[in-house]
Design an enzyme around this catalytic site. Sequence first.
Site, PDB file in Angstrom:
ATOM      1  N   ASP A 209       0.841  -1.297  -0.103  1.00 27.28           N
ATOM      2  CA  ASP A 209      -0.098  -0.028   0.083  1.00 27.28           C
ATOM      3  C   ASP A 209       0.870   1.251  -0.047  1.00 27.28           C
ATOM      4  OD1 ASP A 209       0.283   0.955   2.801  1.00 27.28           O
ATOM      5  OD2 ASP A 209       0.184  -1.125   3.017  1.00 27.28           O
ATOM      6  N   ASP A 211       0.579   3.654   2.449  1.00 31.72           N
ATOM      7  CA  ASP A 211       0.218   4.343   3.699  1.00 31.72           C
ATOM      8  C   ASP A 211      -0.951   5.225   3.672  1.00 31.72           C
ATOM      9  OD1 ASP A 211       1.321   3.960   6.384  1.00 31.72           O
ATOM     10  OD2 ASP A 211       2.139   6.202   6.249  1.00 31.72           O
TER      11      ASP A 211
END
Length: 293
Positions: A209, A211
């Site tokens: 991802d 973040d």
Amino acid sequence: MSEAVLGIIGGSGIYDLPGLTDLREERVTSPWGEPSDKLRIGRIGSTKIVFLPRHGRGHVLAPSDINYRANIDVLKRAGVTDLVSLSACGSYKSELYPGLFVLVDQFVDRTSKRASSFFGKGCVAHVSLARPVGPALQGRIADAATAEDLPFVRGGTLVTMEGPQFSTYAESLTYKGLGYDLIGMTAMPEAKLAREAEITYATVGMVTDFDCWHPEQSSVDVASVIAVLHDNAEKARRLVARLAADFPAEREPCPAGSHNALDNAIITAPEFRDPAVMARLDAVAGRVLKPAA
């Protein structure tokens, strides 16, 4: 040098390592407490493999609940010389996208609740962590990723947070502004302890991802991370299989000095060392603590 034994620590989403022959499970006891799980010991080709799921099978341990000292200790007792950590991470750079593997070479420790050394009162030691990742081991991982046509980047800094919550937006912007590449919850104190145990260490940061700094990803949730984890896990198994197939039979000296990190590191005079502490260090520091014959 001794026989090379390749240890693999499986992070989130990697709770097993298919493809091992001569497989056996072994629960190794440690004076440092309970490790995350039983060790799965086998071979890929002629290379001995020792696998440990960091969070336990079923993911029953949060990052702060992992007994990092026991994990490294039992891996050392099983003969591991070279250790590869497979870790899910968030990214602070657009070019480090979900699905990419980042072979990090530096760490920043922002944890606060974890025992981070085998040494302390009764036996004090200071090891160098200037280069916490073994360059030769990282090079072999890069070669394996290239051979398997896996997308990867070599080099980067991983900051380790305590968790288990994901970052606040302010934290995310701060770490991004400091120039860090990845964030995770488990690389520290694992890398520190591996160096104290004279095990050559390397981390594969498996990006899941961005973040929460990214304008198209305002938050991180488990569901979105798990979707990427499944794909990363399959790529990680291919990476390990190739790495093991081409691994040397004997341990190679580490350019970063992990193979002899305890040479001249213990500062407590022999007559002042606590016998109880010394007993717990039998595996980790036995090479330098055993009296000369």
